[in-house]
Design a protein around this motif. Structure first.
Motif, short mmCIF file in Angstrom:
data_model
loop_
_atom_site.label_atom_id
_atom_site.label_comp_id
_atom_site.label_asym_id
_atom_site.label_seq_id
_atom_site.Cartn_x
_atom_site.Cartn_y
_atom_site.Cartn_z
N THR A 170 2.54 14.63 -8.84
CA THR A 170 3.62 15.60 -8.70
C THR A 170 4.02 15.82 -10.40
O THR A 170 4.23 17.01 -10.82
N GLU A 171 4.19 14.89 -10.89
CA GLU A 171 4.43 14.61 -12.45
C GLU A 171 3.38 15.70 -13.19
O GLU A 171 3.92 16.53 -14.04
N GLN A 172 2.20 15.28 -12.99
CA GLN A 172 1.00 16.11 -13.60
C GLN A 172 0.91 17.39 -13.34
O GLN A 172 0.78 18.27 -14.22
N ARG A 173 1.42 17.66 -12.19
CA ARG A 173 1.37 19.29 -11.74
C ARG A 173 2.42 20.01 -12.74
O ARG A 173 2.58 21.15 -13.01
N ILE A 174 3.76 19.31 -12.52
CA ILE A 174 4.87 19.93 -13.50
C ILE A 174 4.57 20.11 -14.88
O ILE A 174 4.98 21.13 -15.31
N GLU A 181 0.83 -1.21 0.06
CA GLU A 181 -0.04 -0.14 0.11
C GLU A 181 0.85 1.29 0.04
O GLU A 181 0.48 2.26 -0.70
N ASP A 182 2.02 1.42 0.82
CA ASP A 182 2.89 2.36 0.88
C ASP A 182 3.54 2.48 -0.56
O ASP A 182 3.52 3.71 -1.01
N ALA A 183 3.84 1.61 -1.27
CA ALA A 183 4.37 1.67 -2.60
C ALA A 183 3.48 2.19 -3.44
O ALA A 183 3.67 2.93 -4.31
N ARG A 184 2.22 1.76 -3.63
CA ARG A 184 1.25 2.39 -4.25
C ARG A 184 0.80 3.93 -4.00
O ARG A 184 0.64 4.54 -4.98
N LEU A 185 0.85 4.19 -2.82
CA LEU A 185 0.71 5.62 -2.58
C LEU A 185 1.87 6.53 -3.02
O LEU A 185 1.75 7.50 -3.49
N ARG A 186 3.24 6.03 -2.73
CA ARG A 186 4.37 6.64 -3.20
C ARG A 186 4.05 6.95 -4.74
O ARG A 186 4.52 7.94 -5.33
N ALA A 187 3.91 5.72 -5.76
CA ALA A 187 3.56 5.93 -6.92
C ALA A 187 2.41 6.75 -7.21
O ALA A 187 2.83 7.76 -8.17
#
Length: 167
Positions: A93-97, A81-87
């Motif tokens: 973040t990439e979408q905002r950039i 779940e942590d890995a899914r949330l980090r992804a």
């Protein structure tokens, strides 16, 4: 300190598990059910049948088959779940950039591959002509921006995003 509390909880739990139900006839002749015998009326103890839990048709998890403890299983699930949330956080973040980059281009009246139709319209305005092509591989659009001296700019879309720009 914790031992008396645990003992009290066990006694309370066992008392609730052995709770009884009594059936009494009410003053209006209708049946009433309660947890204590009726005082002024005859009461009848009711046996409650609790059917066993249905057998699950769901196959046990592979980890249960190899005897993974509940703690190990929970740790692994939490790590996944942590890995899914980090992804997902990285994706946002990439979408905002990307959006900030596109906004800068729009302010400069430029376009780029990856922009959507609305962003292209905000940057260059409406095209003078739109050519649509539909095939087995999907639909495509070519937006033609008519310029002076027969110099046209072409913006090609597939799936709603710019795939190429030609001048």
């Amino acid at each position: 300190m914790h031992k008396p509390i645990a003992t009290l909880m066990i006694l309370t739990l066992s008392a609730t598990l052995q709770a009884q139900v009594y059936r009494c006839e009410g003053p209006d002749g209708r049946a009433q059910f309660q947890s204590i015998p009726c005082n002024d009326r005859p009461s009848e103890k009711v046996e409650i049948f609790v059917p066993p839990a249905p057998a699950s048709n769901v196959a046990p998890r592979a980890t249960e088959a190899v005897g993974e403890s509940a703690i190990e299983l929970r740790r692994r699930e939490r790590a996944e779940e942590d890995a899914r949330l980090r992804a997902r956080s990285q994706e946002i973040t990439e979408q905002r950039i990307r959006q900030e980059r596109f906004n800068d281009l729009i302010r400069d009246k430029k376009i780029a591959v990856g922009m959507n139709k609305e962003q292209v319209r905000r940057s260059w305005g409406n095209p003078c002509r739109i050519n649509r092509t539909t095939s087995t591989s999907g639909s495509r659009e070519q937006w033609v921006y008519c310029g002076a001296n027969y110099r046209n700019d072409y913006v090609h879309f597939q799936g709603g995003e710019v795939t190429s720009i030609s001048h």
